[in-house]
Scaffold this active site. Structure first.
Site, short mmCIF file in Angstrom:
data_model
loop_
_atom_site.label_atom_id
_atom_site.label_comp_id
_atom_site.label_asym_id
_atom_site.label_seq_id
_atom_site.Cartn_x
_atom_site.Cartn_y
_atom_site.Cartn_z
N LYS A 55 -4.08 7.89 -5.15
CA LYS A 55 -3.59 8.23 -3.82
C LYS A 55 -2.08 8.02 -3.68
O LYS A 55 -1.41 8.77 -2.98
CB LYS A 55 -4.32 7.42 -2.75
CG LYS A 55 -3.96 5.95 -2.68
CD LYS A 55 -4.67 5.27 -1.55
CE LYS A 55 -4.33 3.79 -1.48
NZ LYS A 55 -2.92 3.55 -1.13
N THR A 56 -1.54 6.99 -4.35
CA THR A 56 -0.10 6.74 -4.24
C THR A 56 0.69 7.90 -4.82
O THR A 56 1.70 8.34 -4.26
CB THR A 56 0.29 5.43 -4.95
OG1 THR A 56 -0.48 4.35 -4.39
CG2 THR A 56 1.76 5.13 -4.78
N ASP A 244 -0.62 5.97 5.02
CA ASP A 244 -1.40 5.38 3.93
C ASP A 244 -2.42 4.40 4.50
O ASP A 244 -2.21 3.81 5.57
CB ASP A 244 -0.45 4.66 2.97
CG ASP A 244 -1.13 4.24 1.68
OD1 ASP A 244 -2.24 4.74 1.40
OD2 ASP A 244 -0.56 3.42 0.94
N GLU A 245 -3.54 4.20 3.79
CA GLU A 245 -4.59 3.23 4.17
C GLU A 245 -5.04 3.44 5.62
O GLU A 245 -5.16 2.48 6.39
CB GLU A 245 -4.07 1.79 3.98
CG GLU A 245 -3.59 1.47 2.58
CD GLU A 245 -4.72 1.28 1.57
OE1 GLU A 245 -5.89 1.57 1.93
OE2 GLU A 245 -4.44 0.86 0.44
N GLN A 275 -13.77 1.83 1.93
CA GLN A 275 -13.03 0.59 1.67
C GLN A 275 -12.47 -0.01 2.96
O GLN A 275 -11.49 -0.77 2.93
CB GLN A 275 -11.89 0.85 0.68
CG GLN A 275 -12.37 1.25 -0.71
CD GLN A 275 -11.23 1.30 -1.72
OE1 GLN A 275 -10.68 0.28 -2.12
NE2 GLN A 275 -10.88 2.50 -2.13
N ARG A 624 -13.06 -2.63 -8.57
CA ARG A 624 -11.86 -3.28 -9.10
C ARG A 624 -11.87 -3.28 -10.62
O ARG A 624 -10.83 -3.53 -11.25
CB ARG A 624 -11.76 -4.75 -8.64
CG ARG A 624 -11.64 -5.02 -7.15
CD ARG A 624 -10.60 -4.21 -6.48
NE ARG A 624 -11.15 -2.96 -5.98
CZ ARG A 624 -10.44 -1.89 -5.66
NH1 ARG A 624 -9.15 -1.89 -5.83
NH2 ARG A 624 -11.01 -0.79 -5.20
#
Length: 757
Positions: A55-56, A244-245, A275, A624
């Site tokens: 995503k970044t 973002d997020e 998430q 993770r």
């Protein structure tokens, strides 16, 4: 009255030149979904970005695409992140693509962008542009002053609780005038809104605001009918908005973004509803779930190609999260090079928490010998108190570790305070310990009293406790201070007399309760107060493993000497919440038991929504890991100094069988029975009663074979158990024995875990 959500403008947009592939390096290497997210610049776009899907890169490539292709000038782009670190990294990445133009972007956190706007328009909310931003300590001190002025009993109504309430209102975009009677509650006999208003008035008088005000004041300015020109100015300026997020936004942040996006509607929100794990700090998962309702005609792009984890891990995580109902839906798949399925997720059932810690550390050693660096191994726990047993075991085996996002167990403030109480009980001459807690919690012993104790201690060559006794016996003190200090000394004498009368853990709990220390944290009402109380209970639990309180304190002293060299590899220990955004080669997920994870308090306070957030937290933990995941649960766990029989977490049952390798000790829940899937389905549907769950526990502890112990063991037999030591059989029921152990007390155990002594 004009509607700020319906602002139209026919101004033409800048030309959008067609860029040849040679001139668009930011598009190189993107997969089709990522490229769609980058190139769909017009209109509202929701990018559902699963864990590890890049995503970044999508965000930075999209920013570069918008600016370099001429769709907008850098100052016409608003990019919002949640942390300063994320903002800094994004700006650095964009700079490599677009050069110095990156500095002209409006890029930063919600707070940083809010304060930038507010300083330009501070006078519209009664502030000057050079206003001060108060930190948490300043806010609390100010609220205490206001409550004292308003004659509010701070013992009954703690200032920390009021601060938390006000912050929740600000997170929801509510000014004092907008808080309804139903929302006000009964704090201070229904005076919370009045105190909120007094707090805001005082902030204005001080030319100050807190962090919650940075967006709340912007919302006030934007929504005021007489100031619509301010909102129109920003709506005109920001032709493109990127967030973002987005799943972590609260209501105030959502309203702020929605207002700014109403002219051009070119808003792109990147996030993952699977998430969303921060409801306890105001995050509203509904913001992302209703995006297409807020922005009709929105394009939804799903990034499902994961470049982090093995196919087995992805399948396990996807199978688990599919049990949530409130989600937009996506399924992670392996991206990049075709890889083998990878090792299955290991699910290990053990007898108790100590055995779990032993197994985890042994497996860590195995993974390390197999080539995985300790730096790439993580133990992720649901609650902070769980770290102690793993820390103890790592220290015993000499494996370096670090606690990420917090202190090691015995370094935490509440643990150090508690240990100071115990040290004074065991050794009255411990001046450092006495000095630490003589006025913790606050007892009204002023600086003058404490100074007098120190002066007498030095002049007489005696310890602080003995000096305090002499001072109490003299006429040198004021009556109130003398009475308080005398009462504390008497308490220590009484607790010391109990050293050989009750268990160490029980005595520790008694000391912390009677001293008012646990009550101090119960009244704190801050987000971390409950965790501190859990840590104190875990401390009491740890003590009963030692012969005496003195030996326990000696053990802690040795633990605190653990090597702190920074140039060695270390295992990472942290909470699941703290692990979001990180990744490791091998991840250990202990404590997957009902009541521990999912956490009982989360389910009781938030019901089905709480359970779904707990499941999202499990999903975060699984994703993770790059290579290996190890899940474990214990049939027995000592929580808050009490042994509890636990069922495996429903999340264990929900992991897809074909991606899981289940291991369990003989007789433990029937080795995870073949009816697990059916049981899990009944459990999750709500058809399993508490009595049925208890019966399931009892049935599983009876073992799957139906073998009995009447012939092997009889009441009166002397036996040995690896965990509990020596004991004598009191009763036999099938393969389940009731044994009175010499040190551990009466326990019910399975015959396969004992032998005749």
């Amino acid at each position: 009255m004009s509607d700020p959500f319906d602002l139209s403008d026919d101004e033409p947009q800048p030309a959008r030149p067609n860029m040849s592939p040679a001139r668009t390096p930011w598009l190189d290497g993107l997969n089709p979904e990522q490229r769609q997210a980058v190139e769909t610049t017009e209109g509202p776009v929701l990018v559902l970005s699963g864990a590890g899907t890049g995503k970044t890169r999508v965000l930075t490539s999209r920013l570069a695409h918008i600016v370099v292709s001429g769709r907008a000038r850098p100052w016409n782009v608003l990019a919002v992140t949640f942390t300063n670190k994320a903002a800094r990294e994004m700006r650095e990445r964009i700079a490599t693509l677009v050069g110095p133009m990156a500095e002209q972007l409006w890029l930063g956190t919600f707070h940083a962008l809010g304060v930038r706007m507010l300083r330009r328009h501070a006078r519209l909310v009664g502030l000057e542009s050079n206003f001060t931003i108060l930190d948490t300590d300043d806010q609390l001190r100010l609220l205490k002053q206001i409550m004292e002025t308003e004659r509010v009993d701070s013992k009954r109504w703690p200032a920390q609780a009021l601060m938390g309430t006000i912050q929740r209102w600000k997170d929801r975009g509510l000014t004092p005038a907008q808080v309804t009677a139903g929302e006000a509650g009964d704090f201070a006999a229904g005076r919370a809104v009045q105190l909120y208003q007094a707090y805001q008035d005082r902030l204005r008088a001080l030319n100050a605001c807190d962090f919650g005000d940075l967006l709340l004041h912007c919302l006030t300015i934007f929504r005021a009918p007489e100031q619509l020109d301010v909102l129109r100015e920003y709506q005109q300026q920001f032709r493109y908005i990127l967030v973002d997020e987005y799943q972590d936004t609260n209501i105030a942040q959502y309203l702020w973004l929605r207002l700014l996006a109403q002219k051009h509607k070119n808003i792109c929100c990147v996030g993952d509803d699977d998430q969303s794990i921060y409801s306890w700090r105001g995050a509203e998962v509904g913001n992302i779930l209703k995006f297409d309702q807020d922005f009709p005609g929105a394009t939804i792009v799903r990034l499902e190609a994961n470049y982090r984890s093995t196919p087995a891990i992805l399948a396990a995580a996807s199978g688990l999260i599919q049990h949530n109902e409130d989600r937009l839906g996506k399924t992670l798949r392996p991206g990049g090079e075709n890889r083998q399925s990878g090792e299955p997720v290991v699910v290990r059932g053990v007898w108790d928490g100590e055995e779990e810690a032993r197994w985890v550390v042994e497996e860590i050693e195995t993974q390390n010998r197999g080539g995985i660096s300790l730096n790439e191994i993580a133990i992720l726990v649901r609650a902070g108190f769980q770290t102690r047993e793993f820390e103890e075991r790592l220290i015993t085996t000499g494996i370096p570790y670090k606690v990420i996002g917090g202190l090691r167990f015995y370094e935490r403030q509440e643990i150090r305070d508690a240990l100071a109480y115990l040290r004074v009980v065991v050794q009255p001459a411990d001046d450092l310990a006495f000095e630490r807690i003589v006025n913790v919690p606050k007892r009204g012993l002023g600086d003058a009293t404490l100074q007098a104790v120190h002066v007498l201690s030095r002049s007489q060559g005696v310890g602080l406790v003995e000096a305090a006794r002499q001072l109490v016996a003299s006429d040198e003190m004021k009556p109130k201070a003398r009475s308080t200090l005398a009462g504390l000394l008497a308490d220590f004498d009484r607790w010391r007399a109990l050293l050989s009368a009750i268990s160490h853990g029980e005595l520790a709990a008694t000391i912390l309760d009677e001293s008012g220390y646990t009550g101090m944290w119960r009244n704190e009402k801050t987000p971390d107060a409950q965790g501190r109380l859990e840590n104190l209970k875990e401390l009491s639990s740890a003590m009963d493993e030692f012969d005496s309180m003195a030996s326990f304190l000696e053990h802690v002293s040795l633990v605190m000497e653990n090597d702190e060299k920074t140039d060695v590899e270390r295992v990472n220990i942290m909470t699941l919440h703290g692990a979001k955004g990180l990744e490791f080669d091998a991840v250990f997920l202990p404590g997957w038991e009902e009541g521990v994870f999912p956490h009982q308090r989360a389910m009781e306070s938030s019901g089905a929504q709480g359970l779904e957030e707990e499941r999202r937290l499990a999903y975060v933990g699984l994703t993770r890991a790059r290579l290996r995941v190890f899940v474990s649960y214990a049939a027995n766990r000592r929580i808050y100094n009490q042994w509890q029989n636990n069922l495996p977490s429903r999340f264990v049952e929900e992991l897809p069988e074909d991606m899981v390798e289940r291991r369990a000790e003989k007789g433990l829940f029937g080795g995870v029975t073949e009816s697990a899937a059916a049981w899990g389905a009944s459990w999750n549907s709500g058809y399993v009663t508490q009595r049925q769950r208890q019966q399931r526990t009892e049935d599983d502890f009876s073992g799957a074979s139906g073998a009995t112990s009447e012939d092997a063991y009889a009441p009166g037999d002397r036996v040995f158990h690896q965990k509990f030591g020596y004991g004598r059989v009191q009763a036999v029921d099938g393969n389940k024995l009731e044994i009175a152990f010499d040190k551990a007390g009466v326990k019910k155990v399975i015959d396969s875990f004992i032998s005749l002594a």
